[in-house]
Design an enzyme around this catalytic site. Structure first.
Site, PDB file in Angstrom:
ATOM      1  N   LYS A  97       0.873  -1.178   0.000  1.00 18.45           N
ATOM      2  CA  LYS A  97       0.000   0.000   0.000  1.00 18.45           C
ATOM      3  C   LYS A  97       0.908   1.226   0.000  1.00 18.45           C
ATOM      4  CE  LYS A  97      -4.315  -1.396   2.167  1.00 18.45           C
ATOM      5  NZ  LYS A  97      -4.168  -2.811   1.891  1.00 18.45           N
ATOM      6  N   ASP A 131      -1.715  -2.141  -4.037  1.00 19.02           N
ATOM      7  CA  ASP A 131      -3.138  -2.047  -3.688  1.00 19.02           C
ATOM      8  C   ASP A 131      -3.663  -0.668  -4.087  1.00 19.02           C
ATOM      9  OD1 ASP A 131      -2.738  -4.466  -2.435  1.00 19.02           O
ATOM     10  OD2 ASP A 131      -3.411  -3.819  -0.463  1.00 19.02           O
ATOM     11  N   GLN A 160     -10.423  -0.335  -9.107  1.00 20.20           N
ATOM     12  CA  GLN A 160     -11.690  -0.621  -8.420  1.00 20.20           C
ATOM     13  C   GLN A 160     -12.888  -0.349  -9.328  1.00 20.20           C
ATOM     14  OE1 GLN A 160     -10.317   2.357  -5.893  1.00 20.20           O
ATOM     15  NE2 GLN A 160     -10.000   1.068  -4.093  1.00 20.20           N
ATOM     16  N   ARG A 180      -4.962  -5.812 -11.227  1.00 16.96           N
ATOM     17  CA  ARG A 180      -5.829  -6.589 -10.332  1.00 16.96           C
ATOM     18  C   ARG A 180      -7.181  -5.874 -10.300  1.00 16.96           C
ATOM     19  NH1 ARG A 180      -4.565  -5.719  -4.363  1.00 16.96           N
ATOM     20  NH2 ARG A 180      -2.676  -6.867  -4.783  1.00 16.96           N
ATOM     21  N   LYS A 183     -13.681  -4.944  -6.742  1.00 12.31           N
ATOM     22  CA  LYS A 183     -14.868  -4.084  -6.673  1.00 12.31           C
ATOM     23  C   LYS A 183     -14.548  -2.781  -5.924  1.00 12.31           C
ATOM     24  CE  LYS A 183     -18.345  -7.727  -6.919  1.00 12.31           C
ATOM     25  NZ  LYS A 183     -19.599  -8.262  -6.379  1.00 12.31           N
ATOM     26  N   HIS A 223     -14.784 -12.767  -5.016  1.00  8.14           N
ATOM     27  CA  HIS A 223     -15.343 -14.062  -4.572  1.00  8.14           C
ATOM     28  C   HIS A 223     -16.726 -14.243  -5.151  1.00  8.14           C
ATOM     29  CE1 HIS A 223     -12.826 -12.059  -1.556  1.00  8.14           C
ATOM     30  NE2 HIS A 223     -12.202 -13.210  -1.547  1.00  8.14           N
ATOM     31  N   ARG A 284     -13.019  -3.676   6.984  1.00 12.20           N
ATOM     32  CA  ARG A 284     -13.490  -3.778   5.592  1.00 12.20           C
ATOM     33  C   ARG A 284     -14.049  -5.170   5.312  1.00 12.20           C
ATOM     34  NH1 ARG A 284      -8.890  -0.348   4.847  1.00 12.20           N
ATOM     35  NH2 ARG A 284      -7.525  -1.990   4.105  1.00 12.20           N
ATOM     36  N   ARG A 285     -13.441  -6.191   5.927  1.00 11.23           N
ATOM     37  CA  ARG A 285     -13.962  -7.564   5.718  1.00 11.23           C
ATOM     38  C   ARG A 285     -15.305  -7.734   6.428  1.00 11.23           C
ATOM     39  NH1 ARG A 285      -9.951  -6.732   3.178  1.00 11.23           N
ATOM     40  NH2 ARG A 285     -11.625  -6.048   1.858  1.00 11.23           N
TER      41      ARG A 285
HETATM   42  P1  FDA Z   1     -19.038  -9.221  -3.007  1.00  5.42           P
HETATM   43  O1  FDA Z   1     -18.730  -8.308  -1.873  1.00  5.42           O
HETATM   44  O2  FDA Z   1     -20.222  -8.944  -3.848  1.00  5.42           O
HETATM   45  O3  FDA Z   1     -19.096 -10.692  -2.441  1.00  5.42           O
HETATM   46  C1  FDA Z   1     -19.439 -11.815  -3.241  1.00  5.42           C
HETATM   47  C2  FDA Z   1     -19.520 -13.034  -2.330  1.00  5.42           C
HETATM   48  O4  FDA Z   1     -18.212 -13.317  -1.813  1.00  5.42           O
HETATM   49  C3  FDA Z   1     -20.380 -12.801  -1.083  1.00  5.42           C
HETATM   50  O5  FDA Z   1     -21.734 -13.089  -1.339  1.00  5.42           O
HETATM   51  C4  FDA Z   1     -19.751 -13.750  -0.089  1.00  5.42           C
HETATM   52  O6  FDA Z   1     -20.168 -15.077  -0.329  1.00  5.42           O
HETATM   53  C5  FDA Z   1     -18.292 -13.693  -0.430  1.00  5.42           C
HETATM   54  N1  FDA Z   1     -17.580 -12.669   0.366  1.00  5.42           N
HETATM   55  C6  FDA Z   1     -17.115 -11.472  -0.048  1.00  5.42           C
HETATM   56  N2  FDA Z   1     -16.475 -10.830   0.953  1.00  5.42           N
HETATM   57  C7  FDA Z   1     -16.563 -11.642   2.029  1.00  5.42           C
HETATM   58  C8  FDA Z   1     -16.084 -11.547   3.368  1.00  5.42           C
HETATM   59  N3  FDA Z   1     -15.405 -10.482   3.813  1.00  5.42           N
HETATM   60  N4  FDA Z   1     -16.345 -12.565   4.204  1.00  5.42           N
HETATM   61  C9  FDA Z   1     -17.014 -13.670   3.792  1.00  5.42           C
HETATM   62  N5  FDA Z   1     -17.489 -13.813   2.524  1.00  5.42           N
HETATM   63  C10 FDA Z   1     -17.261 -12.824   1.666  1.00  5.42           C
HETATM   64  N6  FDA Z   1     -10.156  -3.581  -2.480  1.00  5.42           N
HETATM   65  C11 FDA Z   1      -9.641  -2.345  -2.671  1.00  5.42           C
HETATM   66  O7  FDA Z   1     -10.357  -1.343  -2.540  1.00  5.42           O
HETATM   67  N7  FDA Z   1      -8.309  -2.223  -3.009  1.00  5.42           N
HETATM   68  C12 FDA Z   1      -7.499  -3.277  -3.193  1.00  5.42           C
HETATM   69  O8  FDA Z   1      -6.313  -3.121  -3.516  1.00  5.42           O
HETATM   70  C13 FDA Z   1      -8.040  -4.580  -2.993  1.00  5.42           C
HETATM   71  N8  FDA Z   1      -7.267  -5.699  -3.141  1.00  5.42           N
HETATM   72  C14 FDA Z   1      -7.872  -6.932  -3.122  1.00  5.42           C
HETATM   73  C15 FDA Z   1      -7.119  -8.067  -3.438  1.00  5.42           C
HETATM   74  C16 FDA Z   1      -7.749  -9.306  -3.547  1.00  5.42           C
HETATM   75  C17 FDA Z   1      -6.933 -10.509  -3.925  1.00  5.42           C
HETATM   76  C18 FDA Z   1      -9.148  -9.409  -3.330  1.00  5.42           C
HETATM   77  C19 FDA Z   1      -9.858 -10.711  -3.479  1.00  5.42           C
HETATM   78  C20 FDA Z   1      -9.874  -8.298  -2.965  1.00  5.42           C
HETATM   79  C21 FDA Z   1      -9.248  -7.064  -2.840  1.00  5.42           C
HETATM   80  N9  FDA Z   1      -9.962  -5.934  -2.477  1.00  5.42           N
HETATM   81  C22 FDA Z   1      -9.401  -4.688  -2.643  1.00  5.42           C
HETATM   82  C23 FDA Z   1     -11.306  -6.062  -1.853  1.00  5.42           C
HETATM   83  C24 FDA Z   1     -12.418  -5.932  -2.870  1.00  5.42           C
HETATM   84  O9  FDA Z   1     -12.516  -4.602  -3.296  1.00  5.42           O
HETATM   85  C25 FDA Z   1     -13.768  -6.360  -2.281  1.00  5.42           C
HETATM   86  O10 FDA Z   1     -14.089  -5.507  -1.217  1.00  5.42           O
HETATM   87  C26 FDA Z   1     -13.804  -7.794  -1.766  1.00  5.42           C
HETATM   88  O11 FDA Z   1     -13.166  -8.648  -2.649  1.00  5.42           O
HETATM   89  C27 FDA Z   1     -15.283  -8.278  -1.596  1.00  5.42           C
HETATM   90  O12 FDA Z   1     -15.964  -8.153  -2.798  1.00  5.42           O
HETATM   91  P2  FDA Z   1     -16.263  -9.349  -3.823  1.00  5.42           P
HETATM   92  O13 FDA Z   1     -15.691  -8.969  -5.131  1.00  5.42           O
HETATM   93  O14 FDA Z   1     -15.815 -10.633  -3.288  1.00  5.42           O
HETATM   94  O15 FDA Z   1     -17.832  -9.288  -4.038  1.00  5.42           O
END
Ligand code: FDA
Length: 308
Positions: A97, A131, A160, A180, A183, A223, A284-285
């Site tokens: 970061k 990131d 993003q 990368r 969302k 995910h 955030r998680r």
């Molecule tokens: P969404 O939030 O719609 O989730 C889809 C499904 O995934 C959910 O229904 C659930 O099943 C599962 N899920 C998602 N998050 C979960 C959680 N915390 N606990 C349990 N289940 C969960 N963001 C950013 O702003 N800057 C960055 O540099 C990064 N870097 C990054 C690296 C990597 C490898 C990943 C996977 C993600 C990031 N992110 C990030 C975070 C990203 O922006 C986003 O907030 C998360 O990936 C959650 O969003 P999804 O795309 O999974 O979709």
């Protein structure tokens, strides 16, 4: 709405205290964070490697408050790179970061800390990803990454799909730079982000198609089963497509899906956060999924009842 509410709630000091200072809070953090030390992160990377899942280490921490903090982060990354280079059979990248490396002080200070990391990574052939943080840092992050890409073409950056501007930014990226696609996970004002999940997802799809057509290497970092399936179909249909696309997920999230994609032979990498500065990452998680927050609050209530 839910996400914004949780991010506001977790910014309050009582919530922060409850999480950081109690054993329970630490236990919840343990689901998403590999541990506080590099050795914990490497242990997680080795376990994933046994399942044919690659890894990417992230030293937790953001917004260095003094130059010495940014220098300490730089040294910690250099130590991580050295440890990774001692295990050549492990496919392990690092993710940084820029505010952790001094971006709040100045772009030049940040560059000075990033440079030795990029040099060491280049020597060892280790991938360095950057990131993307909140929208206020996008211009400066892209400036640093674009500049570094000329000398270190293996550097990549996160973009993003919730940011409205990203659909313009994709057209200014250095040729074939690794991206990368995520969302986005920060609390942002409505004028800079799409607020509706459907718009964020639609933007993700459009960005993926644009990046693919423009020849970028892409990390599909989500995910979301629908987005994963859409990307999978497109890349399956493209000759040699899997040489420049991989799936990425977070440590502790959808482990079942991670394992399944690996078993099916798709390239997948897991982002492994470690270190003592885990609170902002954890919030955030928690905000991403109502069930996570509910699990946390119900555990607090249960432990309160047990004590009384
Ligand atoms: P969404 O939030 O719609 O989730 C889809 C499904 O995934 C959910 O229904 C659930 O099943 C599962 N899920 C998602 N998050 C979960 C959680 N915390 N606990 C349990 N289940 C969960 N963001 C950013 O702003 N800057 C960055 O540099 C990064 N870097 C990054 C690296 C990597 C490898 C990943 C996977 C993600 C990031 N992110 C990030 C975070 C990203 O922006 C986003 O907030 C998360 O990936 C959650 O969003 P999804 O795309 O999974 O979709």
């Amino acid at each position: 709405m839910f996400r914004q509410l949780i991010l506001r709630l977790t910014a309050l000091s009582p919530f922060r205290w409850l999480t950081i200072e109690t054993r329970l809070g630490r236990a919840v953090a343990g689901r998403f964070v590999a541990g506080e030390r590099l050795v914990d992160a490497m242990g997680a990377a080795r376990r994933l490697d046994r399942e044919r899942i690659a890894s990417m280490l992230d030293l937790l921490g953001e917004n260095a408050e003094a130059p010495t903090q940014a220098e300490a982060a730089r040294e910690a990354y250099l130590a991580a790179l050295k440890t990774i280079s001692n295990e050549p059979s492990l496919d392990c990248a690092i993710s940084v970061k820029l505010t952790q490396l001094g971006l709040d002080e100045s772009v030049d200070a940040c560059r000075a800390n990033l440079l030795p990391i990029l040099e060491a990574a280049e020597r060892d052939g280790t991938l360095v990803m950057v990131d993307m943080e909140s929208h206020a840092y996008v211009d400066a992050t892209l400036e640093v990454v674009h500049g570094a890409h000329e000398r270190f073409p293996r550097i990549g950056v996160a973009l993003q799909s919730y940011l409205r501007r990203t659909e313009r930014d994709v057209f200014d990226l250095p040729h074939q730079m690794r991206i990368r696609l995520v969302k986005g996970s920060y609390l942002e004002p409505p004028d800079v982000v799409f607020e509706d999940k459907r718009d964020v997802d639609a933007s993700f799809r459009r960005l993926f198609v644009t990046l693919l057509a423009r020849g970028h290497a892409i990390d599909v970092a989500t995910h979301d089963p629908r987005l994963i399936e859409g990307a999978r179909r497109r890349v399956d249909a493209l000759a040699g497509g899997w040489s420049r696309v991989e799936f990425q997920m977070l440590y502790g999230v959808r482990r079942d899906l991670q394992a399944r994609l690996a078993r099916q032979g798709y390239p997948i990498r897991v982002y492994i956060p470690y270190g003592t500065e885990w609170y902002p990452y954890l919030t955030r998680r928690l905000a991403e999924r109502p069930a996570n927050m509910w699990f946390f609050l119900s555990s607090v209530l249960r432990s309160g009842r047990t004590r009384s």
